[in-house]
Design an enzyme around this catalytic site. Sequence first.
Site, PDB file in Angstrom:
ATOM      1  CE1 TYR A   1      32.499  39.844  42.670  1.00 56.76           C
ATOM      2  CE2 TYR A   1      33.651  38.203  43.994  1.00 56.76           C
ATOM      3  CZ  TYR A   1      33.413  39.527  43.660  1.00 56.76           C
ATOM      4  OH  TYR A   1      34.095  40.531  44.307  1.00 56.76           O
TER       5      TYR A   1
ATOM      6  CB  SER B   1      37.783  39.791  44.255  1.00 55.62           C
ATOM      7  OG  SER B   1      37.549  38.868  45.294  1.00 55.62           O
TER       8      SER B   1
HETATM    9  N1  NAP Z   1      33.411  43.740  50.196  1.00 59.56           N
HETATM   10  C1  NAP Z   1      34.122  42.699  49.862  1.00 59.56           C
HETATM   11  O1  NAP Z   1      34.258  41.744  50.641  1.00 59.56           O
HETATM   12  C2  NAP Z   1      34.839  42.689  48.521  1.00 59.56           C
HETATM   13  C3  NAP Z   1      35.876  41.755  48.344  1.00 59.56           C
HETATM   14  C4  NAP Z   1      36.550  41.729  47.123  1.00 59.56           C
HETATM   15  C5  NAP Z   1      36.193  42.598  46.123  1.00 59.56           C
HETATM   16  N2  NAP Z   1      35.187  43.495  46.319  1.00 59.56           N
HETATM   17  C6  NAP Z   1      34.840  44.385  45.207  1.00 59.56           C
HETATM   18  O2  NAP Z   1      34.855  45.720  45.649  1.00 59.56           O
HETATM   19  C7  NAP Z   1      34.021  46.506  44.795  1.00 59.56           C
HETATM   20  C8  NAP Z   1      33.182  47.422  45.655  1.00 59.56           C
HETATM   21  O3  NAP Z   1      32.282  46.646  46.420  1.00 59.56           O
HETATM   22  P1  NAP Z   1      31.953  46.965  47.947  1.00 59.56           P
HETATM   23  O4  NAP Z   1      32.532  45.887  48.759  1.00 59.56           O
HETATM   24  O5  NAP Z   1      32.275  48.351  48.276  1.00 59.56           O
HETATM   25  O6  NAP Z   1      30.371  46.717  47.941  1.00 59.56           O
HETATM   26  P2  NAP Z   1      29.146  47.720  47.943  1.00 59.56           P
HETATM   27  O7  NAP Z   1      29.130  48.523  49.192  1.00 59.56           O
HETATM   28  O8  NAP Z   1      27.956  46.884  47.624  1.00 59.56           O
HETATM   29  O9  NAP Z   1      29.464  48.709  46.736  1.00 59.56           O
HETATM   30  C9  NAP Z   1      29.209  48.379  45.394  1.00 59.56           C
HETATM   31  C10 NAP Z   1      29.101  49.666  44.599  1.00 59.56           C
HETATM   32  O10 NAP Z   1      28.848  49.345  43.218  1.00 59.56           O
HETATM   33  C11 NAP Z   1      27.731  50.123  42.782  1.00 59.56           C
HETATM   34  N3  NAP Z   1      26.999  49.436  41.730  1.00 59.56           N
HETATM   35  C12 NAP Z   1      26.408  48.208  41.795  1.00 59.56           C
HETATM   36  N4  NAP Z   1      25.773  47.939  40.632  1.00 59.56           N
HETATM   37  C13 NAP Z   1      25.972  49.019  39.824  1.00 59.56           C
HETATM   38  C14 NAP Z   1      25.560  49.343  38.499  1.00 59.56           C
HETATM   39  N5  NAP Z   1      24.816  48.491  37.773  1.00 59.56           N
HETATM   40  N6  NAP Z   1      25.945  50.533  37.981  1.00 59.56           N
HETATM   41  C15 NAP Z   1      26.676  51.407  38.714  1.00 59.56           C
HETATM   42  N7  NAP Z   1      27.098  51.151  39.970  1.00 59.56           N
HETATM   43  C16 NAP Z   1      26.746  49.973  40.519  1.00 59.56           C
HETATM   44  C17 NAP Z   1      26.882  50.302  44.031  1.00 59.56           C
HETATM   45  O11 NAP Z   1      26.067  51.457  43.938  1.00 59.56           O
HETATM   46  P3  NAP Z   1      24.510  51.476  43.528  1.00 59.56           P
HETATM   47  O12 NAP Z   1      23.847  50.331  44.220  1.00 59.56           O
HETATM   48  O13 NAP Z   1      24.094  52.831  44.036  1.00 59.56           O
HETATM   49  O14 NAP Z   1      24.492  51.401  42.044  1.00 59.56           O
HETATM   50  C18 NAP Z   1      27.950  50.541  45.081  1.00 59.56           C
HETATM   51  O15 NAP Z   1      28.345  51.895  45.071  1.00 59.56           O
HETATM   52  C19 NAP Z   1      33.231  45.519  43.944  1.00 59.56           C
HETATM   53  O16 NAP Z   1      33.781  45.474  42.640  1.00 59.56           O
HETATM   54  C20 NAP Z   1      33.447  44.190  44.640  1.00 59.56           C
HETATM   55  O17 NAP Z   1      33.383  43.094  43.752  1.00 59.56           O
HETATM   56  C21 NAP Z   1      34.502  43.557  47.493  1.00 59.56           C
END
Ligand code: NAP
Length: 269
Positions: free
Chosen positions: A159, A146
């Site tokens: 985080y 991130s």
């Molecule tokens: N969106 C942003 O603004 C942003 C910015 C910087 C970095 N990121 C990073 O991008 C990555 C993806 O996030 P996203 O933005 O796509 O959010 P998201 O839509 O909430 O996706 C998160 C994913 O992680 C899975 N997950 C959560 N807990 C889990 C567990 N205990 N075991 C297995 N899978 C798990 C969720 O699936 P289930 O709930 O089905 O398990 C979901 O598929 C993350 O690492 C996040 O920190 C996001």
Amino acid sequence: MTDGGATDRALAVVTGASSGIGAALARLLAESGHDLFLVARRGDALSRLAEGLAKTNGIDASFLAADLGTPEGREALFAGTEGAGRVVSILVNNAGFGLNGPEAELPLDRVLSMLQLNVVATAELTHRFLVAMRARRAGGILNVSSTAAFYPAPYLAAYGASKAFILSFTHALHEEAKKDGVTVTCLCPGYTKTQFSAVAGMRGAEGTPFPELTADAVAKIGLEALEKKKAYVVTHPLDRVWIASGRLVPRSVPVKLGAAVFSKTRLRQ
Ligand SMILES: NC(=O)c1ccc[n+]([C@@H]2O[C@H](COP(=O)([O-])OP(=O)(O)OC[C@H]3O[C@@H](n4cnc5c(N)ncnc54)[C@H](OP(=O)(O)O)[C@@H]3O)[C@@H](O)[C@H]2O)c1
């Protein structure tokens, strides 16, 4: 869907593929002809995605519903792929979540679960697949960090620190692994339109000074960076500017600016 057997196509593992950036990465990998092994806790969402991508792209797509915050979930992922003799060409460690609020007010069990997923799962899966890829002198690992990795982030403290671990670990391994024929790349998204903010208990990008991208745009940038064998990539040009500017001033400055923004983004008390 697949029987899990070997094909001529390269196999990509994507964690956190049930929504957001992970689902977008899975779509792009399927379009470029990879077989898929998708992992997250929501098996119904993974099943729908795997079935649709297999049908549309003529690939094999299997899935595993598992909690990667547990040793059993991580073991099941490895056992279902390399452990079953399936050669993994690309591993994407994308599963992760955040928690917004004063550290002292966050539930400790949630903080520890977040560290198990963001830090321990990323470290363990990277290590285990790196060993296999290094032995073959081939493969790529894309770890999702991130922009919160670059400076301490008050009100996203644990985080941000977990993402700083991912960036530091991944960049170091990038240097180690390139002589072994393995690419290890870190994807550093800023605000991205996904379920992330809702899960973290925070508002989205609106009302903050930060830009926002779609999950599709972020996924494309990440896979291009892996293809180009980059150590890391920050997804939005404006994020690259503030990250670079922060190095020109005392470290306390970006930390205080982060506090000013993230003390106001919390949704629930
Ligand atoms: N969106 C942003 O603004 C942003 C910015 C910087 C970095 N990121 C990073 O991008 C990555 C993806 O996030 P996203 O933005 O796509 O959010 P998201 O839509 O909430 O996706 C998160 C994913 O992680 C899975 N997950 C959560 N807990 C889990 C567990 N205990 N075991 C297995 N899978 C798990 C969720 O699936 P289930 O709930 O089905 O398990 C979901 O598929 C993350 O690492 C996040 O920190 C996001």
